[in-house]
Design a protein around this motif. Structure first.
Motif, PDB file in Angstrom:
ATOM      1  N   LEU A 272      33.486  37.689  49.120  1.00 55.95           N
ATOM      2  CA  LEU A 272      34.526  37.130  48.910  1.00 55.95           C
ATOM      3  C   LEU A 272      34.158  35.036  48.144  1.00 55.95           C
ATOM      4  O   LEU A 272      34.060  34.903  49.101  1.00 55.95           O
ATOM      5  N   ALA A 273      34.353  35.063  47.257  1.00 54.24           N
ATOM      6  CA  ALA A 273      34.520  33.420  46.274  1.00 54.24           C
ATOM      7  C   ALA A 273      35.207  33.374  46.068  1.00 54.24           C
ATOM      8  O   ALA A 273      35.746  34.487  45.229  1.00 54.24           O
ATOM      9  N   LEU A 274      36.238  32.549  45.734  1.00 55.37           N
ATOM     10  CA  LEU A 274      37.110  31.783  45.625  1.00 55.37           C
ATOM     11  C   LEU A 274      37.152  31.319  44.135  1.00 55.37           C
ATOM     12  O   LEU A 274      36.447  30.464  44.538  1.00 55.37           O
TER      13      LEU A 274
ATOM     14  N   ALA B   8      34.289  40.367  35.268  1.00 56.03           N
ATOM     15  CA  ALA B   8      33.218  40.437  35.914  1.00 56.03           C
ATOM     16  C   ALA B   8      32.879  38.591  35.074  1.00 56.03           C
ATOM     17  O   ALA B   8      33.338  38.261  33.889  1.00 56.03           O
ATOM     18  N   VAL B   9      32.314  38.134  35.931  1.00 54.88           N
ATOM     19  CA  VAL B   9      31.815  36.477  35.596  1.00 54.88           C
ATOM     20  C   VAL B   9      30.997  36.429  36.396  1.00 54.88           C
ATOM     21  O   VAL B   9      29.986  36.717  36.888  1.00 54.88           O
TER      22      VAL B   9
ATOM     23  N   VAL C 129      35.359  40.717  39.597  1.00 58.69           N
ATOM     24  CA  VAL C 129      36.749  39.800  39.820  1.00 58.69           C
ATOM     25  C   VAL C 129      37.567  40.892  40.330  1.00 58.69           C
ATOM     26  O   VAL C 129      37.810  41.996  39.313  1.00 58.69           O
ATOM     27  N   VAL C 130      37.801  40.630  41.739  1.00 64.79           N
ATOM     28  CA  VAL C 130      38.357  41.998  42.179  1.00 64.79           C
ATOM     29  C   VAL C 130      40.137  41.173  43.367  1.00 64.79           C
ATOM     30  O   VAL C 130      40.047  40.309  43.171  1.00 64.79           O
TER      31      VAL C 130
ATOM     32  N   CYS D 182      41.896  33.533  41.702  1.00 62.46           N
ATOM     33  CA  CYS D 182      41.444  34.672  41.593  1.00 62.46           C
ATOM     34  C   CYS D 182      39.694  34.635  42.286  1.00 62.46           C
ATOM     35  O   CYS D 182      39.611  33.966  42.602  1.00 62.46           O
ATOM     36  N   VAL D 183      39.731  36.068  42.899  1.00 61.73           N
ATOM     37  CA  VAL D 183      38.840  35.875  43.494  1.00 61.73           C
ATOM     38  C   VAL D 183      37.683  37.144  42.998  1.00 61.73           C
ATOM     39  O   VAL D 183      37.707  37.637  42.460  1.00 61.73           O
TER      40      VAL D 183
END
Length: 390
Positions: free
Chosen positions: A277-279, A297-298, A307-308, A316-317
């Motif tokens: 997971l990336a913040l 999405a990114v 993006v979840v 966002c995560v």
């Protein structure tokens, strides 16, 4: 101190879009820079558009018009949404055209012009079917009659007659020819009352590019100016427009988590397998609307990552799967459409940055709302031909 996110604006793309649209329309163009240039920065966008050949600027409010004048921009400017008790003298004094559609506004403008001793330049708006601003029926006849009276007294000069289209972005819409006919009828009534406007304009971005009957003397370009196809293409579309804004940030935290890990509030998203997971330091206060949750999405690490979980106010995560991700890695939230399958470009859509049109679809809205929703905490960085000019 660097901002947590940057909206990079390519002023060269703005200029290219002006030239591209002008080559299609063969008319003068009004660059619409309301809402701080659709979030791109009204002053730098206005300057770029004027250098590229736009003859007019369009804004919504008196404050927007005066901001342009305060920046030293003297180009012809139309401001079209006001209270009837606005300080019209301030607009008249700096040569801003005032758009209006009620006799209440016209009387107030004429009074301000009389007190100032300078005639006001106005543009009368007809309602041709949008049922928003604009005058129709008996109201239109009354408006043009009063405008002619004030014109003969020397307090008002009617420079333009205009209107706005309801659904020019819908191919084959039966409303479009009806609106053109209604507009031509309103124009005939104005001329019959003795008015002789030098500017007649109806077309917005979509109509300017696709409906010759709407072009008249001038086309008002908003969304297309910023490189977004008004017909919903996720890339340049058939007109070759270039998206001007790229929204970027960096990863500020990374976690490797097991299956069954809840993410963000709720949690409404739970990981189905071990993942990374990336913040990201962007949230709904910065323009990442919660309406896009579960779809957006990114671009991270050369891949689109979803993006979840719930998008929070400030963060966002992103689920990066098994990608190697580190703090500080660059992220593109949206940007210009990449050419697919070129030697130097992504081979698949999964390797291309999302576009603002895709974000709009994920959020169930239009690109205009996404662009104008980019918050004040996001730094705007402008460049043209490689020269930074914030």
């Amino acid at each position: 101190m660097r901002a947590l996110a940057q909206a990079t604006v390519d002023l060269g793309a703005i200029a290219d879009n002006v030239r591209t649209i002008a080559s299609v329309t063969g008319t003068g163009l009004m660059a619409v820079v309301k809402a701080d240039g659709f979030g791109h920065g009204a002053v730098p966008v206005a300057r770029a558009a004027l250098r590229a050949g736009a003859g007019w600027l369009g804004v919504t409010s008196a404050s927007e018009a005066l901001t342009l004048r305060d920046a030293g921009i003297t180009a012809p400017t139309l401001s079209w949404l006001h209270r009837a008790d606005d300080d019209f003298g301030a607009l008249i004094a700096v040569g801003v055209d005032v758009g209006l559609s009620t006799t209440s506004h016209l009387h107030a403008i004429a009074g301000a012009a009389h007190r100032l001793g300078v005639p006001a330049s106005v543009q009368l708006k007809a309602d041709t079917g949008l049922s928003r601003n604009g005058a129709g029926g008996d109201d239109w006849s009354e408006l043009v009659g009063w405008a002619r009276k004030y014109e003969m007294e020397g307090t008002v000069r009617v420079r333009g007659v205009w209107s706005h289209l309801a659904d020019a972005d819908v191919p084959g819409s039966p409303a479009l020819p009806r609106q053109v006919a209604t507009f031509e009828e309103a124009l005939g009534i104005a001329r019959g009352a003795g008015l002789d406007p030098e500017l007649v304009h109806l077309a917005n971005s979509a109509a300017a590019l696709s409906a010759p009957a709407t072009r008249f003397d001038l086309c008002r370009i908003g969304l297309a100016l910023y490189g977004v196809d008004p017909f919903g293409a996720t890339g340049p579309g058939e007109f070759g427009l270039r998206a001007a804004m790229t929204l970027r940030t960096t990863v500020v935290n990374v976690k490797r988590v097991p299956a069954g890990t809840g993410v963000s509030y709720g949690p409404e998203y739970v990981t189905s397998a071990p993942t990374t997971l990336a913040l990201l330091p962007l949230g709904y206060a910065d323009g990442l609307t919660r309406a896009a949750e579960g779809r957006a999405a990114v671009l991270l690490g050369g891949r689109r990552c979803p993006v979840v979980g719930r998008i929070a106010m400030d963060q966002c995560v992103v689920d990066a799967g098994d990608l190697p991700v580190s703090i500080g890695d660059p992220v593109v939230v949206f940007g210009p459409a990449a050419e697919i399958g070129t030697p130097d470009g992504p081979e698949t859509r999964d390797q291309a940055a999302p576009t603002v049109t895709e974000w709009a679809r994920w959020a169930g809205t239009n690109p205009n709302e996404i662009l104008t929703g980019i918050g004040a905490r996001v730094a705007r960085d402008h460049f043209h031909e490689g020269a930074e000019s914030s």
